[in-house]
Design a protein around this motif. Structure first.
Motif, PDB file in Angstrom:
ATOM      1  N   GLN A   1      27.324 -48.410  23.848  1.00 45.00           N
ATOM      2  CA  GLN A   1      27.633 -49.708  24.450  1.00 45.00           C
ATOM      3  C   GLN A   1      27.991 -50.751  23.250  1.00 45.00           C
ATOM      4  O   GLN A   1      28.046 -49.705  22.234  1.00 45.00           O
ATOM      5  N   ALA A   2      28.469 -51.306  23.073  1.00 45.86           N
ATOM      6  CA  ALA A   2      28.705 -52.204  22.488  1.00 45.86           C
ATOM      7  C   ALA A   2      27.404 -52.497  21.665  1.00 45.86           C
ATOM      8  O   ALA A   2      26.722 -53.168  21.947  1.00 45.86           O
TER       9      ALA A   2
ATOM     10  N   VAL B   1      33.049 -54.259  13.439  1.00 53.12           N
ATOM     11  CA  VAL B   1      34.220 -54.176  14.765  1.00 53.12           C
ATOM     12  C   VAL B   1      32.781 -54.137  16.573  1.00 53.12           C
ATOM     13  O   VAL B   1      31.406 -54.212  15.417  1.00 53.12           O
ATOM     14  N   THR B   2      32.700 -54.180  16.719  1.00 52.04           N
ATOM     15  CA  THR B   2      32.370 -54.499  18.423  1.00 52.04           C
ATOM     16  C   THR B   2      32.404 -53.575  19.342  1.00 52.04           C
ATOM     17  O   THR B   2      32.448 -52.937  20.077  1.00 52.04           O
ATOM     18  N   ASP B   3      33.897 -53.177  19.435  1.00 51.97           N
ATOM     19  CA  ASP B   3      34.489 -52.458  20.655  1.00 51.97           C
ATOM     20  C   ASP B   3      34.127 -51.023  20.192  1.00 51.97           C
ATOM     21  O   ASP B   3      33.989 -50.749  19.574  1.00 51.97           O
ATOM     22  N   PRO B   4      33.406 -50.152  21.702  1.00 54.40           N
ATOM     23  CA  PRO B   4      32.861 -48.935  21.406  1.00 54.40           C
ATOM     24  C   PRO B   4      33.863 -48.007  20.949  1.00 54.40           C
ATOM     25  O   PRO B   4      33.416 -47.187  20.894  1.00 54.40           O
ATOM     26  N   GLN B   5      35.056 -48.052  21.877  1.00 53.65           N
ATOM     27  CA  GLN B   5      35.767 -47.057  21.775  1.00 53.65           C
ATOM     28  C   GLN B   5      36.837 -46.983  20.142  1.00 53.65           C
ATOM     29  O   GLN B   5      37.137 -45.838  19.628  1.00 53.65           O
ATOM     30  N   GLU B   6      36.681 -48.730  19.403  1.00 56.76           N
ATOM     31  CA  GLU B   6      37.317 -48.136  18.717  1.00 56.76           C
ATOM     32  C   GLU B   6      35.681 -47.691  17.400  1.00 56.76           C
ATOM     33  O   GLU B   6      36.121 -47.016  15.988  1.00 56.76           O
TER      34      GLU B   6
END
Length: 311
Positions: A224-225, A239-244
């Motif tokens: 999750q974020a 960073v906060t984006d899960p995929q990143e």
């Protein structure tokens, strides 16, 4: 003024860690039970009773250190601490990045333990024992160490693994190349240049098989974020984006832990307090050396928790 929570990496483990938390807080004991269940192993017994050489094994040390960090978090929360209200950023040193994500609610404790078991095994198995090495170079600037690494590689691998700040850089790669770099660093005026007693060349391109294993493992796990941004190792940026975050966790296995830049980023963005949550005080010492505008506190015992909450 804001607070960052930081989470320690491998090397901070010691037999007995977390036992006082488990005895004082049912919420902390529940964390150790959850990790034991996730791994199908009484890791908590190994943590509290040893032997030390078994705890030090990468596959054990990584989930064990995360367990202590999360037990500390749960104990803080049991005393009324609100993570979302009090913490602006998280960061972790190498495996500590997983602890940071668990603390920020991006990963469950069980999934984090299983990921770190995969990571520890994969990192250990990526390079045959005796083929890789790491060394600490103290007292030279990063540019100088990068030049030494380039000169020493000569068909092998030699690169900066950790920029820990305070003039301390750790290099990693093939054994012959790292040994050559140690000699060169001494000749070029390093205060100290010494091989480290580690079992594999972490954070070097030799860890690519482990990075591939983590890409596969992370693809199967929901992330999750995080509740607050993670200032990640390989970018020293939030960073906060899960995929990143998943992509960066894969890159981290072969990439550099940019800890000096992480602490400097904190200082430049209003962080005045960095609390090291979990075993040891390594990151607290590094923060003081990197930027004295940040006050460092280590939180890893029931008394530390009381002291911190009384502020």
């Amino acid at each position: 003024m804001s607070t960052a929570f930081t989470f320690p990496g491998q090397g901070s483990q010691s037999v007995g860690m977390g036992k006082d938390l488990a005895d004082a807080f049912p919420e902390a004991r529940a964390v150790f039970d959850e990790v034991d269940d996730a791994l199908g192993q009484k890791l908590s017994a190994l943590m509290w009773d040893g032997p030390d050489d078994e705890l030090t094994l990468t596959a054990n040390a990584q989930p064990a250190l995360m367990a202590v960090s999360m037990a500390t978090m749960r104990a803080l929360e049991a005393k009324g601490f609100s993570f979302a209200e009090k913490v602006a950023y998280v960061a972790g040193h190498s495996l500590g990045e997983y602890s940071a994500l668990a603390a920020a609610g991006a990963l469950t404790i069980g999934d984090t333990a299983r990921l770190l078991r995969v990571r520890g095994n994969a990192m250990q198995e990526a390079v045959p024992v005796g083929k890789g090495a790491m060394a600490a170079i103290i007292g030279l600037e990063q540019d100088a160490v990068e030049a030494i690494c380039a000169e020493s590689a000569a068909g092998g691998v030699c690169q900066i693994a950790n920029d820990n700040g305070g003039g301390q850089l750790v290099i990693s790669g093939t054994k012959e190349s790292v040994e050559k770099a140690v000699t060169l660093a001494s000749e070029k005026g390093a205060k100290r240049a010494l091989l480290l007693p580690v079992s594999a060349p972490f954070h070097s391109e030799l860890m690519q098989p482990a990075a591939d294993a983590m890409r596969s493992a992370l693809s199967d796990v929901p992330l999750q974020a995080p509740a607050v941004p993670l200032v990640c190792n390989v970018l020293a940026q939030p960073v906060t984006d899960p995929q990143e975050i998943k992509d960066l966790l894969v890159r981290q296995v072969t990439g550099q832990v940019r800890w000096r830049e992480t602490v400097s980023w904190f200082a430049a963005h209003g962080v005045t307090e960095a609390c090291e949550v979990g075993a040891g005080k390594v990151l607290t010492g590094l923060a003081r050396r990197i930027d004295r505008s940040i006050s460092g506190k280590a939180i890893n015992t029931p008394q530390d928790i009381e002291n911190y909450l009384q502020g």
